[in-house]
Motif scaffolding. Structure first.
Motif, PDB file in Angstrom:
ATOM      1  N   HIS A  14     -51.560  21.208  13.749  1.00  0.00           N
ATOM      2  CA  HIS A  14     -52.464  22.134  13.090  1.00  0.00           C
ATOM      3  C   HIS A  14     -51.752  23.121  12.156  1.00  0.00           C
ATOM      4  O   HIS A  14     -52.380  23.395  10.947  1.00  0.00           O
ATOM      5  N   PHE A  15     -50.557  23.943  12.376  1.00  0.00           N
ATOM      6  CA  PHE A  15     -50.060  24.420  11.668  1.00  0.00           C
ATOM      7  C   PHE A  15     -49.894  23.903  10.229  1.00  0.00           C
ATOM      8  O   PHE A  15     -50.000  24.425   8.991  1.00  0.00           O
ATOM      9  N   GLU A  16     -49.423  22.603  10.124  1.00  0.00           N
ATOM     10  CA  GLU A  16     -48.980  21.931   9.087  1.00  0.00           C
ATOM     11  C   GLU A  16     -50.200  21.704   8.253  1.00  0.00           C
ATOM     12  O   GLU A  16     -50.206  21.875   6.983  1.00  0.00           O
ATOM     13  N   TYR A  17     -51.125  21.299   8.868  1.00  0.00           N
ATOM     14  CA  TYR A  17     -52.587  21.076   8.289  1.00  0.00           C
ATOM     15  C   TYR A  17     -52.985  22.449   7.436  1.00  0.00           C
ATOM     16  O   TYR A  17     -53.263  22.388   6.191  1.00  0.00           O
ATOM     17  N   ALA A  18     -53.034  23.448   8.111  1.00  0.00           N
ATOM     18  CA  ALA A  18     -53.394  24.748   7.743  1.00  0.00           C
ATOM     19  C   ALA A  18     -52.346  25.278   6.569  1.00  0.00           C
ATOM     20  O   ALA A  18     -52.887  25.735   5.539  1.00  0.00           O
TER      21      ALA A  18
ATOM     22  N   MET B  76     -59.074  30.146   2.704  1.00  0.00           N
ATOM     23  CA  MET B  76     -60.017  29.683   3.594  1.00  0.00           C
ATOM     24  C   MET B  76     -59.313  29.823   5.058  1.00  0.00           C
ATOM     25  O   MET B  76     -58.151  29.841   5.153  1.00  0.00           O
ATOM     26  N   ILE B  77     -60.135  29.890   6.081  1.00  0.00           N
ATOM     27  CA  ILE B  77     -59.797  30.169   7.605  1.00  0.00           C
ATOM     28  C   ILE B  77     -59.953  28.791   7.988  1.00  0.00           C
ATOM     29  O   ILE B  77     -60.802  28.060   7.886  1.00  0.00           O
ATOM     30  N   TYR B  78     -58.665  28.386   8.854  1.00  0.00           N
ATOM     31  CA  TYR B  78     -58.909  27.092   9.545  1.00  0.00           C
ATOM     32  C   TYR B  78     -58.814  27.422  11.133  1.00  0.00           C
ATOM     33  O   TYR B  78     -57.970  28.155  11.486  1.00  0.00           O
ATOM     34  N   ALA B  79     -60.021  26.871  11.595  1.00  0.00           N
ATOM     35  CA  ALA B  79     -60.180  27.456  12.974  1.00  0.00           C
ATOM     36  C   ALA B  79     -59.912  26.218  13.911  1.00  0.00           C
ATOM     37  O   ALA B  79     -60.444  24.985  13.758  1.00  0.00           O
ATOM     38  N   ASP B  80     -58.913  26.354  14.823  1.00  0.00           N
ATOM     39  CA  ASP B  80     -58.420  25.203  15.636  1.00  0.00           C
ATOM     40  C   ASP B  80     -59.652  24.996  16.555  1.00  0.00           C
ATOM     41  O   ASP B  80     -60.611  25.537  16.932  1.00  0.00           O
ATOM     42  N   GLU B  81     -59.353  23.982  17.675  1.00  0.00           N
ATOM     43  CA  GLU B  81     -60.097  23.607  18.350  1.00  0.00           C
ATOM     44  C   GLU B  81     -60.322  24.727  19.456  1.00  0.00           C
ATOM     45  O   GLU B  81     -61.358  24.498  20.347  1.00  0.00           O
ATOM     46  N   ASN B  82     -59.843  25.578  19.668  1.00  0.00           N
ATOM     47  CA  ASN B  82     -60.057  26.782  20.569  1.00  0.00           C
ATOM     48  C   ASN B  82     -60.833  27.751  19.986  1.00  0.00           C
ATOM     49  O   ASN B  82     -61.432  28.786  20.803  1.00  0.00           O
TER      50      ASN B  82
ATOM     51  N   LEU C 155     -58.770  17.313  16.233  1.00  0.00           N
ATOM     52  CA  LEU C 155     -58.901  17.641  17.756  1.00  0.00           C
ATOM     53  C   LEU C 155     -57.891  16.815  18.416  1.00  0.00           C
ATOM     54  O   LEU C 155     -57.489  15.701  18.103  1.00  0.00           O
ATOM     55  N   ARG C 156     -57.123  17.608  19.243  1.00  0.00           N
ATOM     56  CA  ARG C 156     -56.083  17.149  20.151  1.00  0.00           C
ATOM     57  C   ARG C 156     -54.867  16.849  19.437  1.00  0.00           C
ATOM     58  O   ARG C 156     -54.046  16.297  20.253  1.00  0.00           O
ATOM     59  N   GLU C 157     -54.734  17.310  18.346  1.00  0.00           N
ATOM     60  CA  GLU C 157     -53.448  17.442  17.458  1.00  0.00           C
ATOM     61  C   GLU C 157     -52.545  18.482  18.281  1.00  0.00           C
ATOM     62  O   GLU C 157     -52.847  19.487  18.832  1.00  0.00           O
ATOM     63  N   SER C 158     -51.261  18.139  17.747  1.00  0.00           N
ATOM     64  CA  SER C 158     -50.142  19.261  18.274  1.00  0.00           C
ATOM     65  C   SER C 158     -50.441  20.559  17.745  1.00  0.00           C
ATOM     66  O   SER C 158     -50.915  20.473  16.447  1.00  0.00           O
ATOM     67  N   ASP C 159     -49.936  21.575  18.251  1.00  0.00           N
ATOM     68  CA  ASP C 159     -49.953  23.091  17.478  1.00  0.00           C
ATOM     69  C   ASP C 159     -49.295  22.838  16.050  1.00  0.00           C
ATOM     70  O   ASP C 159     -49.506  23.327  15.101  1.00  0.00           O
ATOM     71  N   GLU C 160     -48.044  21.911  16.127  1.00  0.00           N
ATOM     72  CA  GLU C 160     -47.365  21.781  14.770  1.00  0.00           C
ATOM     73  C   GLU C 160     -48.093  21.355  13.605  1.00  0.00           C
ATOM     74  O   GLU C 160     -48.216  21.206  12.600  1.00  0.00           O
TER      75      GLU C 160
END
Length: 47
Positions: A39-43, A1-7, A32-37
């Motif tokens: 997002h990485f952990e979620y992915a 699965m691809i996880y696309a961040d808010e960018n 949305l508005r979560e830290s990069d860390e």
């Protein structure tokens, strides 16, 4: 699965889906508005 961040624009996410890719987005996952860390952990947890 691809996880696309808010960018990543939603039209890009939708275009990938139309081409057969399994994609989810930060918007759809309430990230949305979560830290990069965060997002990485979620992915990482969701492959």
């Amino acid at each position: 699965m691809i996880y696309a961040d808010e960018n990543v624009w939603m039209p890009v996410v939708e275009g990938l889906r139309r081409r057969g890719w399994d994609v989810t987005s930060a918007r759809e996952e309430d990230m949305l508005r979560e830290s990069d860390e965060a997002h990485f952990e979620y992915a990482r947890k969701n492959d």
